[in-house]
Design an enzyme around this catalytic site. Structure first.
Site, short mmCIF file in Angstrom:
data_model
loop_
_atom_site.label_atom_id
_atom_site.label_comp_id
_atom_site.label_asym_id
_atom_site.label_seq_id
_atom_site.Cartn_x
_atom_site.Cartn_y
_atom_site.Cartn_z
N MET A 37 0.83 -1.20 0.00
CA MET A 37 0.00 0.00 0.00
C MET A 37 0.87 1.26 0.00
SD MET A 37 -1.48 0.73 3.82
CE MET A 37 -2.16 -0.89 4.16
N ALA B 144 6.65 -1.92 -4.50
CA ALA B 144 6.73 -1.23 -3.21
C ALA B 144 5.74 -0.07 -3.12
CB ALA B 144 8.15 -0.74 -2.97
N HIS B 145 5.71 0.56 -1.95
CA HIS B 145 4.76 1.63 -1.68
C HIS B 145 4.92 2.82 -2.62
CE1 HIS B 145 8.35 2.60 0.79
NE2 HIS B 145 8.07 3.84 0.44
N ASN B 146 3.79 3.41 -2.97
CA ASN B 146 3.72 4.65 -3.77
C ASN B 146 4.11 4.47 -5.23
OD1 ASN B 146 3.01 5.90 -1.38
ND2 ASN B 146 5.01 6.80 -1.03
N SER C 124 8.06 4.50 -4.66
CA SER C 124 7.82 5.71 -5.46
C SER C 124 8.39 5.63 -6.86
CB SER C 124 8.38 6.94 -4.73
OG SER C 124 7.78 7.10 -3.46
#
Length: 346
Positions: free
Chosen positions: A233, A254-256, A274
């Protein structure tokens, strides 16, 4: 949370400008997905430059900012005038730690209504289309929405506030965390995990202190995710997977991350936090992409290649090697090294 409550969680916070006291802060916001009544963090010039193009939107949404104290005192008059448009500004002498400390109360606030113990069907809070096929030994949390002709196979866990679109198939033992949205006609294969916590920590006084993630995941229509893959998330805004993307087995997102439409991620690919993949990017097996990298549309990255942190790759590139470079250049280099090594052995 009231603005003056910030210091209860982080004593380093100092209010330097406020035109609307008291201000209710509804969420921690990210610069690429501003939320009404949110709070953003400005660590340095890089983050401030990202804010300037959306400053009017931030003002409209009543977004305030926590700014690094030393950086704030050095900001030139022109940029400070842009910052002063915000309804409130606070400073911190340790912005990464401030973000970390303040993430916890907002996480607790968002997760307050998440029930992980009693099936939402028993509580009467689910919205499940009559044509959906749900196997035995499936847990469904509260406030879950499941569309027409969805199939969920045994052992899967669908946690609260998840939405699953029409004609999607969830294979055995899939776990879907809260606040995940899955589009129509998707396929998520066995033992994959969607929406687990991002791997984010701040190193402080000899410890890795957890940054609490609450951004959720959005998966658009016609996406297929192989077995044993993981999509984390987002920290404060969603991790996004575009329509028609194909993700193989044992892939880490991974996140973002923001993955465009029609992308292909082969087995053992790893995306750090990201990362942005524009539409129709292809990553060969075991390719890796470092944090904050931006991969242009239609780029192809060879297996086991590594794109380093923060790199921007032009659209249509073909890359290989580590660090990743033009594929032909990399292959010529490999051929040259082989030729030289063979000469040395003669």
């Amino acid at each position: 949370m009231k603005l003056h409550d910030l210091s209860k969680f982080d004593p380093s916070i100092k209010l330097v400008k406020n035109s609307e006291w008291p201000e209710e802060i509804l969420a921690i916001s990210s610069l690429d997905a501003l939320t009404s009544g949110g709070m953003i963090f400005i660590k340095n010039a890089k983050f401030l430059q990202k804010l300037v193009p959306v400053i009017d939107q931030a003002v409209t949404l009543k977004v305030g900012a926590v700014v690094d104290e030393k950086f704030f005192n050095l900001v030139n008059a022109e940029l400070k005038a842009e910052l002063d448009k915000l309804p409130w500004i606070a400073t911190s002498n340790q912005v990464p730690m401030s973000l970390t400390l303040l993430s916890k109360p907002f996480y607790d606030q968002k997760m307050k209504g998440v029930n992980t113990q009693v099936d939402g069907r028993q509580m009467g809070t689910t919205d499940i289309h009559p044509s959906a096929h749900i196997a035995q030994n499936v847990f469904i949390g509260e406030n879950v929405k499941i569309g027409a002709n969805v199939e969920i196979m045994p052992g899967s866990v669908i946690l609260s506030f998840t939405e699953i679109g029409d004609d999607t198939r969830i294979f055995p033992n899939v776990t879907i965390y809260p606040f995940t949205k899955i589009g129509k006609s998707c396929r998520i294969h066995a033992s994959s995990v969607i929406g687990s916590d991002g791997f984010g920590y701040t190193f402080h006084q000899g410890q890795h202190v957890k940054i609490w993630h609450m951004g959720g995941v959005i998966i658009h229509d016609n996406v297929e995710i192989g077995s044993n893959s993981s999509v984390d998330m987002g920290t404060f805004s969603p991790t996004i997977i575009g329509a028609g993307t194909r993700i193989d087995n044992f892939v880490q997102v991974a996140h973002n991350c923001k993955i465009g439409k029609g992308c292909v991620l082969c087995g053992h690919v790893g995306l750090a936090g990201s990362v942005t993949l524009e539409d129709y990017v292809v990553l060969g097996g075991k390719a890796g992409v470092g944090p904050d990298a931006h991969i242009g549309m239609g780029t192809q990255i060879a297996g086991a290649a590594m794109v380093n942190e923060g790199v921007t790759v032009p659209a249509g590139s073909k890359l290989g090697g580590h660090p990743a470079k033009d594929l032909r250049e990399w292959m010529k280099g490999v051929a040259y090294l082989r030729m030289m090594s063979l000469k040395e052995t003669k």
